[in-house]
Design a protein around this motif. Structure first.
Motif, short mmCIF file in Angstrom:
data_model
loop_
_atom_site.label_atom_id
_atom_site.label_comp_id
_atom_site.label_asym_id
_atom_site.label_seq_id
_atom_site.Cartn_x
_atom_site.Cartn_y
_atom_site.Cartn_z
N VAL A 153 0.83 -1.20 0.00
CA VAL A 153 0.00 0.00 0.00
C VAL A 153 0.86 1.26 0.00
O VAL A 153 0.63 2.20 -0.77
CB VAL A 153 -0.96 0.00 1.21
CG1 VAL A 153 -1.69 1.33 1.31
CG2 VAL A 153 -1.95 -1.14 1.10
N ALA A 154 1.88 1.29 0.86
CA ALA A 154 2.71 2.49 0.99
C ALA A 154 3.49 2.78 -0.28
O ALA A 154 3.55 3.93 -0.73
CB ALA A 154 3.65 2.34 2.17
N ILE A 155 4.09 1.76 -0.88
CA ILE A 155 4.91 1.97 -2.07
C ILE A 155 4.06 2.36 -3.28
O ILE A 155 4.36 3.34 -3.98
CB ILE A 155 5.74 0.71 -2.38
CG1 ILE A 155 6.80 0.51 -1.29
CG2 ILE A 155 6.42 0.83 -3.74
CD1 ILE A 155 7.59 -0.79 -1.45
N VAL A 156 2.99 1.62 -3.52
CA VAL A 156 2.15 1.91 -4.70
C VAL A 156 1.48 3.28 -4.57
O VAL A 156 1.43 4.05 -5.53
CB VAL A 156 1.10 0.79 -4.89
CG1 VAL A 156 0.18 1.12 -6.06
CG2 VAL A 156 1.79 -0.54 -5.12
N ALA A 157 0.96 3.60 -3.39
CA ALA A 157 0.32 4.90 -3.19
C ALA A 157 1.34 6.03 -3.29
O ALA A 157 1.03 7.11 -3.83
CB ALA A 157 -0.38 4.94 -1.83
N THR A 158 2.55 5.81 -2.80
CA THR A 158 3.59 6.84 -2.87
C THR A 158 3.99 7.12 -4.31
O THR A 158 4.17 8.29 -4.70
CB THR A 158 4.82 6.41 -2.06
OG1 THR A 158 4.45 6.32 -0.67
CG2 THR A 158 5.95 7.40 -2.21
N LEU A 159 4.12 6.08 -5.12
CA LEU A 159 4.46 6.29 -6.53
C LEU A 159 3.40 7.13 -7.23
O LEU A 159 3.72 8.06 -7.99
CB LEU A 159 4.60 4.93 -7.23
CG LEU A 159 5.81 4.08 -6.83
CD1 LEU A 159 5.74 2.72 -7.51
CD2 LEU A 159 7.10 4.79 -7.19
N PHE B 126 7.71 11.64 2.96
CA PHE B 126 6.51 11.99 3.72
C PHE B 126 5.34 11.09 3.34
O PHE B 126 4.59 10.63 4.21
CB PHE B 126 6.16 13.45 3.50
CG PHE B 126 6.93 14.40 4.36
CD1 PHE B 126 6.71 14.46 5.73
CD2 PHE B 126 7.89 15.24 3.81
CE1 PHE B 126 7.42 15.33 6.53
CE2 PHE B 126 8.61 16.11 4.61
CZ PHE B 126 8.38 16.16 5.96
N SER B 127 5.15 10.87 2.04
CA SER B 127 4.03 10.05 1.60
C SER B 127 4.16 8.62 2.12
O SER B 127 3.17 8.03 2.59
CB SER B 127 3.95 10.04 0.07
OG SER B 127 2.90 9.21 -0.38
N PHE B 128 5.35 8.06 2.05
CA PHE B 128 5.54 6.69 2.54
C PHE B 128 5.24 6.61 4.03
O PHE B 128 4.56 5.68 4.48
CB PHE B 128 6.98 6.24 2.27
CG PHE B 128 7.26 4.83 2.71
CD1 PHE B 128 7.01 3.77 1.84
CD2 PHE B 128 7.76 4.55 3.97
CE1 PHE B 128 7.26 2.46 2.25
CE2 PHE B 128 8.01 3.26 4.38
CZ PHE B 128 7.76 2.21 3.51
N MET B 129 5.75 7.57 4.80
CA MET B 129 5.50 7.54 6.25
C MET B 129 4.02 7.71 6.56
O MET B 129 3.47 7.02 7.44
CB MET B 129 6.30 8.65 6.93
CG MET B 129 7.80 8.39 6.96
SD MET B 129 8.68 9.67 7.86
CE MET B 129 10.36 9.01 7.80
N TRP B 130 3.33 8.60 5.85
CA TRP B 130 1.91 8.81 6.11
C TRP B 130 1.10 7.57 5.76
O TRP B 130 0.17 7.20 6.48
CB TRP B 130 1.42 10.02 5.34
CG TRP B 130 1.99 11.32 5.84
CD1 TRP B 130 2.64 11.53 7.02
CD2 TRP B 130 1.96 12.59 5.17
NE1 TRP B 130 3.02 12.84 7.13
CE2 TRP B 130 2.62 13.52 6.03
CE3 TRP B 130 1.46 13.02 3.95
CZ2 TRP B 130 2.78 14.87 5.68
CZ3 TRP B 130 1.62 14.36 3.60
CH2 TRP B 130 2.26 15.27 4.45
#
Length: 281
Positions: free
Chosen positions: A80-86, A205-209
């Motif tokens: 979730v974190a990687i795909v959403a961050t991209l 920031f996106s990955f952490m959020w």
């Protein structure tokens, strides 16, 4: 004067170190508690260093629940974190380039709307978004946690990248146009490489959020096998029976490691990105 400055420096560092210890103490207490026996964590809460270090909490926590190991929850969070961050980084950079370099009708209105979206509390949108995703049939899947971020919904990242793009000399764009580059070529070959600090900052920031996002997962994920780490940690705490706080603290300690490693490895770009220095022509 030198003595006064020296005393002032000592006082300043003492205050800063004291505040730093106050802020970091809960984290250190959690890490130390993960090495204590579960039944002694709160009875020895005032004792930071365990009398006996045990690793059973990590073994117990890693087993997970209902034949679902904690490695599955880590894999879910990473996905979730990687795909959403991209999606967040690319869409924000694309929109920022359009607002910073392109001139079109309604540009100022869209820029103001983007700024207003940064001031709108997420709780205001929670119910309308849930009803919308429910009608789309997305509840119970990862799509509400990923798909919206491919449509530049993070105004903070857009604003950050606009500042960087504004610092890039427009002469570079004009020279590229003379060589036959289109807007898309300029964006891919000139803008993106020059705003690398902003891209990395937005990625961190996106990955952490997304990694720490508990509320969204609680709203949209209803199968334990699909839980991310942030939501799986609450399974250790059962108000109706006994709670395994030792295993919970152990897995919570492991859950912060990706963010810590990313911060340490990319700290230089993070500082440069936050300063929004851009380029000087």
């Amino acid at each position: 004067m030198k003595t006064r400055k020296r005393i002032g420096g000592i006082v300043y560092h003492v205050i800063v170190c004291g505040l730093g210890l106050i802020m970091i103490y809960p984290l250190v207490w959690m890490i130390m508690s993960s090495f204590k026996e579960s039944n002694t964590i709160f009875t020895t809460a005032g004792q930071l260093i365990p009398k006996k270090f045990v690793l059973a909490n990590y073994a117990t926590g890693w087993k997970g629940f209902a034949k679902t190991g904690f490695v599955v929850f880590f894999r879910n969070s990473l996905f979730v974190a990687i795909v959403a961050t991209l999606g967040t980084v690319f869409s924000s950079a694309f929109v920022a380039y359009g607002l910073a370099r392109c001139r079109f009708f309604g540009r100022r209105f869209l820029f103001v709307a983007m700024l207003l979206s940064m001031m709108l509390p997420a709780q205001v949108l929670m119910i309308p978004q849930y009803l919308w995703y429910q009608k789309l049939g997305w509840v119970g899947s990862y799509r509400p946690l990923i798909v919206p971020y491919y449509f530049a919904i993070q105004g903070f990242f857009i604003y950050l990248m606009i500042n960087f793009i504004d610092g890039i000399p427009r002469e570079l764009d004009e020279a590229a146009k003379i060589d036959g580059c289109s807007y898309y070529s300029i964006f891919a070959r000139i803008i993106l490489p020059l705003i690398t600090p902003a891209l990395i900052t937005a990625s961190i920031f996106s990955f952490m959020w997304r990694w720490d996002d508990f509320l969204s997962a609680l709203l949209y994920i209803n199968e334990s096998a699909k839980y991310p780490v942030s939501l799986a940690l609450k399974l250790f705490c059962d108000p109706g029976s006994s709670s395994d706080y030792g295993a919970m603290f152990a897995m919570a300690t492991l859950s912060i490691m990706p963010a810590v490693l990313i911060f340490i490895g990319l700290q230089k770009y993070l500082v440069e990105g936050i300063s929004t220095s851009g380029l000087k022509g």
